[in-house]
Design a protein around this motif. Structure first.
Motif, PDB file in Angstrom:
ATOM      1  N   LEU A   1       0.818  -1.211   0.000  1.00 16.75           N
ATOM      2  CA  LEU A   1       0.000   0.000   0.000  1.00 16.75           C
ATOM      3  C   LEU A   1       0.856   1.268   0.000  1.00 16.75           C
ATOM      4  O   LEU A   1       0.326   2.381   0.047  1.00 16.75           O
ATOM      5  CB  LEU A   1      -0.910   0.004   1.241  1.00 16.75           C
ATOM      6  CG  LEU A   1      -2.046  -1.012   1.221  1.00 16.75           C
ATOM      7  CD1 LEU A   1      -2.617  -1.209   2.618  1.00 16.75           C
ATOM      8  CD2 LEU A   1      -3.143  -0.529   0.270  1.00 16.75           C
ATOM      9  N   ARG A   2       2.186   1.082  -0.022  1.00 17.73           N
ATOM     10  CA  ARG A   2       3.115   2.220   0.079  1.00 17.73           C
ATOM     11  C   ARG A   2       2.810   3.077   1.295  1.00 17.73           C
ATOM     12  O   ARG A   2       2.734   4.293   1.235  1.00 17.73           O
ATOM     13  CB  ARG A   2       3.107   3.062  -1.210  1.00 17.73           C
ATOM     14  CG  ARG A   2       3.524   2.170  -2.373  1.00 17.73           C
ATOM     15  CD  ARG A   2       3.525   2.902  -3.686  1.00 17.73           C
ATOM     16  NE  ARG A   2       3.643   1.904  -4.763  1.00 17.73           N
ATOM     17  CZ  ARG A   2       3.846   2.206  -6.038  1.00 17.73           C
ATOM     18  NH1 ARG A   2       3.974   3.452  -6.414  1.00 17.73           N
ATOM     19  NH2 ARG A   2       3.935   1.254  -6.937  1.00 17.73           N
ATOM     20  N   MET A   3       2.573   2.375   2.389  1.00 18.34           N
ATOM     21  CA  MET A   3       2.355   3.031   3.689  1.00 18.34           C
ATOM     22  C   MET A   3       3.495   2.585   4.595  1.00 18.34           C
ATOM     23  O   MET A   3       4.185   1.607   4.306  1.00 18.34           O
ATOM     24  CB  MET A   3       1.098   2.464   4.365  1.00 18.34           C
ATOM     25  CG  MET A   3      -0.216   2.919   3.861  1.00 18.34           C
ATOM     26  SD  MET A   3      -1.484   2.119   4.906  1.00 18.34           S
ATOM     27  CE  MET A   3      -2.936   2.739   4.083  1.00 18.34           C
ATOM     28  N   SER A   4       3.615   3.261   5.725  1.00 18.47           N
ATOM     29  CA  SER A   4       4.515   2.748   6.761  1.00 18.47           C
ATOM     30  C   SER A   4       3.729   1.743   7.604  1.00 18.47           C
ATOM     31  O   SER A   4       2.500   1.864   7.760  1.00 18.47           O
ATOM     32  CB  SER A   4       5.000   3.880   7.639  1.00 18.47           C
ATOM     33  OG  SER A   4       3.911   4.392   8.383  1.00 18.47           O
ATOM     34  N   PRO A   5       4.417   0.719   8.150  1.00 20.62           N
ATOM     35  CA  PRO A   5       3.715  -0.188   9.070  1.00 20.62           C
ATOM     36  C   PRO A   5       3.028   0.588  10.199  1.00 20.62           C
ATOM     37  O   PRO A   5       1.914   0.228  10.601  1.00 20.62           O
ATOM     38  CB  PRO A   5       4.839  -1.077   9.603  1.00 20.62           C
ATOM     39  CG  PRO A   5       5.864  -1.091   8.514  1.00 20.62           C
ATOM     40  CD  PRO A   5       5.814   0.285   7.899  1.00 20.62           C
ATOM     41  N   ALA A   6       3.640   1.674  10.657  1.00 21.49           N
ATOM     42  CA  ALA A   6       3.033   2.468  11.741  1.00 21.49           C
ATOM     43  C   ALA A   6       1.649   2.966  11.334  1.00 21.49           C
ATOM     44  O   ALA A   6       0.732   3.041  12.157  1.00 21.49           O
ATOM     45  CB  ALA A   6       3.935   3.641  12.109  1.00 21.49           C
ATOM     46  N   ASN A   7       1.507   3.294  10.059  1.00 21.58           N
ATOM     47  CA  ASN A   7       0.216   3.783   9.579  1.00 21.58           C
ATOM     48  C   ASN A   7      -0.828   2.657   9.608  1.00 21.58           C
ATOM     49  O   ASN A   7      -1.985   2.874   9.984  1.00 21.58           O
ATOM     50  CB  ASN A   7       0.378   4.345   8.160  1.00 21.58           C
ATOM     51  CG  ASN A   7      -0.782   5.250   7.789  1.00 21.58           C
ATOM     52  OD1 ASN A   7      -1.459   5.785   8.674  1.00 21.58           O
ATOM     53  ND2 ASN A   7      -1.025   5.407   6.503  1.00 21.58           N
ATOM     54  N   VAL A   8      -0.401   1.445   9.229  1.00 25.76           N
ATOM     55  CA  VAL A   8      -1.318   0.301   9.307  1.00 25.76           C
ATOM     56  C   VAL A   8      -1.740   0.087  10.763  1.00 25.76           C
ATOM     57  O   VAL A   8      -2.920  -0.137  11.055  1.00 25.76           O
ATOM     58  CB  VAL A   8      -0.672  -0.982   8.729  1.00 25.76           C
ATOM     59  CG1 VAL A   8      -1.578  -2.194   8.955  1.00 25.76           C
ATOM     60  CG2 VAL A   8      -0.359  -0.804   7.243  1.00 25.76           C
ATOM     61  N   TYR A   9      -0.772   0.222  11.672  1.00 31.04           N
ATOM     62  CA  TYR A   9      -1.077   0.004  13.097  1.00 31.04           C
ATOM     63  C   TYR A   9      -2.004   1.075  13.674  1.00 31.04           C
ATOM     64  O   TYR A   9      -2.596   0.865  14.722  1.00 31.04           O
ATOM     65  CB  TYR A   9       0.221  -0.092  13.920  1.00 31.04           C
ATOM     66  CG  TYR A   9       0.901  -1.444  13.818  1.00 31.04           C
ATOM     67  CD1 TYR A   9       0.252  -2.603  14.263  1.00 31.04           C
ATOM     68  CD2 TYR A   9       2.183  -1.575  13.273  1.00 31.04           C
ATOM     69  CE1 TYR A   9       0.862  -3.843  14.160  1.00 31.04           C
ATOM     70  CE2 TYR A   9       2.804  -2.815  13.174  1.00 31.04           C
ATOM     71  CZ  TYR A   9       2.141  -3.941  13.611  1.00 31.04           C
ATOM     72  OH  TYR A   9       2.734  -5.168  13.518  1.00 31.04           O
ATOM     73  N   ARG A  10      -2.146   2.220  12.977  1.00 31.34           N
ATOM     74  CA  ARG A  10      -3.136   3.228  13.413  1.00 31.34           C
ATOM     75  C   ARG A  10      -4.553   2.644  13.284  1.00 31.34           C
ATOM     76  O   ARG A  10      -5.469   3.008  14.022  1.00 31.34           O
ATOM     77  CB  ARG A  10      -3.060   4.486  12.548  1.00 31.34           C
ATOM     78  CG  ARG A  10      -1.992   5.483  12.979  1.00 31.34           C
ATOM     79  CD  ARG A  10      -2.058   6.723  12.086  1.00 31.34           C
ATOM     80  NE  ARG A  10      -3.404   7.285  12.024  1.00 31.34           N
ATOM     81  CZ  ARG A  10      -4.040   7.638  10.906  1.00 31.34           C
ATOM     82  NH1 ARG A  10      -3.446   7.501   9.726  1.00 31.34           N
ATOM     83  NH2 ARG A  10      -5.261   8.135  10.952  1.00 31.34           N
ATOM     84  N   PHE A  11      -4.721   1.743  12.317  1.00 32.15           N
ATOM     85  CA  PHE A  11      -6.060   1.190  12.044  1.00 32.15           C
ATOM     86  C   PHE A  11      -6.295  -0.148  12.737  1.00 32.15           C
ATOM     87  O   PHE A  11      -7.407  -0.461  13.130  1.00 32.15           O
ATOM     88  CB  PHE A  11      -6.250   1.034  10.531  1.00 32.15           C
ATOM     89  CG  PHE A  11      -6.288   2.328   9.793  1.00 32.15           C
ATOM     90  CD1 PHE A  11      -7.488   3.017   9.662  1.00 32.15           C
ATOM     91  CD2 PHE A  11      -5.127   2.901   9.268  1.00 32.15           C
ATOM     92  CE1 PHE A  11      -7.533   4.228   8.996  1.00 32.15           C
ATOM     93  CE2 PHE A  11      -5.174   4.111   8.614  1.00 32.15           C
ATOM     94  CZ  PHE A  11      -6.369   4.783   8.471  1.00 32.15           C
ATOM     95  N   PHE A  12      -5.209  -0.913  12.829  1.00 33.53           N
ATOM     96  CA  PHE A  12      -5.336  -2.259  13.416  1.00 33.53           C
ATOM     97  C   PHE A  12      -4.222  -2.441  14.433  1.00 33.53           C
ATOM     98  O   PHE A  12      -3.046  -2.342  14.082  1.00 33.53           O
ATOM     99  CB  PHE A  12      -5.226  -3.325  12.316  1.00 33.53           C
ATOM    100  CG  PHE A  12      -6.322  -3.247  11.302  1.00 33.53           C
ATOM    101  CD1 PHE A  12      -7.565  -3.812  11.569  1.00 33.53           C
ATOM    102  CD2 PHE A  12      -6.131  -2.588  10.090  1.00 33.53           C
ATOM    103  CE1 PHE A  12      -8.591  -3.743  10.641  1.00 33.53           C
ATOM    104  CE2 PHE A  12      -7.158  -2.506   9.165  1.00 33.53           C
ATOM    105  CZ  PHE A  12      -8.393  -3.079   9.438  1.00 33.53           C
ATOM    106  N   GLY A  13      -4.600  -2.704  15.663  1.00 31.45           N
ATOM    107  CA  GLY A  13      -3.619  -2.799  16.747  1.00 31.45           C
ATOM    108  C   GLY A  13      -2.654  -3.968  16.601  1.00 31.45           C
ATOM    109  O   GLY A  13      -1.541  -3.922  17.133  1.00 31.45           O
ATOM    110  N   ALA A  14      -3.070  -5.005  15.873  1.00 26.65           N
ATOM    111  CA  ALA A  14      -2.214  -6.186  15.749  1.00 26.65           C
ATOM    112  C   ALA A  14      -2.608  -6.942  14.493  1.00 26.65           C
ATOM    113  O   ALA A  14      -3.718  -6.758  13.970  1.00 26.65           O
ATOM    114  CB  ALA A  14      -2.388  -7.093  16.972  1.00 26.65           C
TER     115      ALA A  14
END
Lengths: 214, 214
Positions: free
Chosen positions: A45-58
């Protein structure tokens, strides 16, 4: 932020969530859900993993969201058949057979997705239970309308729906569908006819007829 | 060796086999089937492991024999109910409920035996398939007698038996019994009433009525 701004923000967040889920589902199908990492999803998604973790905690929350999404499509289809055209019998047939076909595509033909569902069953995710309840509800709507129109005998539509669903479990439970693959009969179409016969004739409701002597 | 001697020899071998199976079953229940070794079984019987291997070529054959023995008891009970007294309806109820109770004792209450059955299902031992066929056969006998006496509508008793068995799978499949433990309804007793209603009324047999327009 204005109200308008907040709602745009919400829409953007909903869209981001949906993109993460869609990408995770694709990777689960391609490389398997155990092998897919949050970093893989973020990279696609060309995102940072941190950005994914904003939406899903794990990662487990992403698994759950993908499973929910897959099951939601099946539930939507069941609801749309339940409230669509046709007699109650016709809708019951269509609902069970479409349910079987969708589950087969998702969880039998696709071994990688099957593994995700195995894990879900083992971990007893509440989503499985919710899914059963929602398919029960669609069946109940069909059966109640059949009872009201006189196609089916009067009775407890909720109990009848649960009985039909339980009777058809080998055509919708992913693990059973795989296990029973070498026992082709009875088919789901045969089971639906069997259930329809019981619904038309009416069956003894043990909750209501406890005092009947037999 | 005389004929008399050979038959005594056979009887002795059958008895030895039965003792090995009974001891293995006890150890499976006590310490679990993975942890039980052929040496453990031999020690309990005061035999040499080599002697056990005369009867069973590998531990997996002992597992299969124990599973077969456990299932055989359930099949015997089903056959004895099928050919016992009572109306077809009464025998059908008794057969399904006794089947459920025996399986619950074996595979749900006893977690260690459950693990053996899980392994059997995973390895797809032919004994599982044989067991399904034998319970099908007992159900078929009951249903055929009900069709002959006029209690049930005429039809294909074999198909009807398979339908009843499939409809009741969540009350006899060890893994489903565990999975469905938190969904107490519908009960097996309710499902039997549902099946009896279909059997009494008769159901459309898709094999025989393909030309019916509907």
């Amino acid at each position: 932020m204005s109200v308008m701004g907040a709602s745009t923000q919400n829409a953007r967040e909903t869209e981001q969530r949906a993109r993460i889920i869609a990408t995770a589902e694709r990777l689960f199908r391609e490389i398997g859900f155990q092998k897919t990492t949050v970093a893989d999803i973020a990279r696609e998604l060309r995102m940072s993993p941190a950005n994914v973790y904003r939406f899903f905690g794990a990662k487990s929350e992403i698994n759950a969201a993908v499973a929910r999404h897959l099951m939601n499509e099946v539930e939507q289809s069941a609801q749309s058949i339940a409230h669509g055209p046709g007699s109650a019998e016709q809708r019951l047939r269509a609902l069970i057979l479409s349910n079987e076909a969708m589950n087969a595509e998702r969880y039998v033909a696709d071994r990688k997705l099957h593994n995700m569902v195995e894990a879900a069953l083992d971990e007893n995710w509440p989503i499985i239970s919710d899914h059963i309840d929602r398919i029960d509800a669609a069946l109940e709507d069909v059966i109640r309308s059949g009872m009201e129109s006189g196609e089916f005998a009067e009775g407890d539509a909720q109990l009848a729906a649960r009985l039909v669903h339980a009777a058809c479990i080998r055509y919708c439970h992913p693990r059973l569908m795989v296990e029973c693959a070498d026992r082709p009969t009875p088919t789901s179409a045969q089971m639906v006819e069997f259930c329809i016969a019981a619904l038309r004739a009416g069956f003894r409701d043990l909750n209501r007829s406890a005092s009947l002597s037999r």
